[in-house]
Design a protein around this motif. Structure first.
Motif, PDB file in Angstrom:
ATOM      1  N   SER A 135       0.827  -1.207   0.000  1.00  0.00           N
ATOM      2  CA  SER A 135       0.000   0.000   0.000  1.00  0.00           C
ATOM      3  C   SER A 135       0.866   1.263   0.000  1.00  0.00           C
ATOM      4  O   SER A 135       0.474   2.283  -0.574  1.00  0.00           O
ATOM      5  CB  SER A 135      -0.948   0.006   1.197  1.00  0.00           C
ATOM      6  OG  SER A 135      -0.223   0.080   2.410  1.00  0.00           O
ATOM      7  N   GLU A 166       3.741   1.616  -1.539  1.00  0.00           N
ATOM      8  CA  GLU A 166       4.156   1.807  -2.933  1.00  0.00           C
ATOM      9  C   GLU A 166       2.984   2.236  -3.804  1.00  0.00           C
ATOM     10  O   GLU A 166       3.165   3.009  -4.752  1.00  0.00           O
ATOM     11  CB  GLU A 166       4.787   0.514  -3.468  1.00  0.00           C
ATOM     12  CG  GLU A 166       6.058   0.122  -2.754  1.00  0.00           C
ATOM     13  CD  GLU A 166       7.087   1.239  -2.723  1.00  0.00           C
ATOM     14  OE1 GLU A 166       7.263   1.953  -3.741  1.00  0.00           O
ATOM     15  OE2 GLU A 166       7.730   1.426  -1.673  1.00  0.00           O
ATOM     16  N   ALA A 167       1.778   1.785  -3.501  1.00  0.00           N
ATOM     17  CA  ALA A 167       0.594   2.205  -4.258  1.00  0.00           C
ATOM     18  C   ALA A 167       0.318   3.689  -4.053  1.00  0.00           C
ATOM     19  O   ALA A 167      -0.032   4.404  -5.007  1.00  0.00           O
ATOM     20  CB  ALA A 167      -0.613   1.377  -3.846  1.00  0.00           C
TER      21      ALA A 167
END
Length: 107
Positions: A49, A51-52
């Motif tokens: 999450s 990196e998202a």
């Protein structure tokens, strides 16, 4: 609405206390002050999450500014990043005080 603000604020304050206890335990073990950056705590919980969110900010109009602000927030201690919004939400959710003045001045 005030109930929701108070509940979310209380949960965030509770999480901040847990993070302070974790940092305190690490500090006692290391015999020096240790604080966990918010980025490390987030990476420990769910790295995908993080990196998202970085990828989402990279596609926005002010991506350079957002990346700099996001990097600064990730560098702050985790208990502060979670605790300060918790305190603000809890204060926003409290009942407004109504002051009643019985006597204004004494003669």
């Amino acid at each position: 609405m005030r109930l929701v603000l108070r509940v979310v604020g209380t949960w965030l304050i509770g999480l901040a206390v847990v993070l302070i206890v974790i940092d305190g335990t690490k500090s006692l073990g290391a015999n020096t002050l240790v604080t966990t950056p918010f980025g490390d705590a987030w990476r420990t919980v769910h790295a995908g999450s993080l990196e998202a969110v970085r990828a989402f900010f990279a596609t926005r109009f002010f991506s350079n500014l957002l990346d700099a602000v996001f990097a600064a927030i990730l560098a702050y201690p985790a208990f502060a990043v979670v605790g300060v919004p918790g305190i603000v939400l809890a204060l926003m959710g409290r009942k407004p005080r109504q002051y009643q003045f019985v006597e204004t001045e004494r003669v």
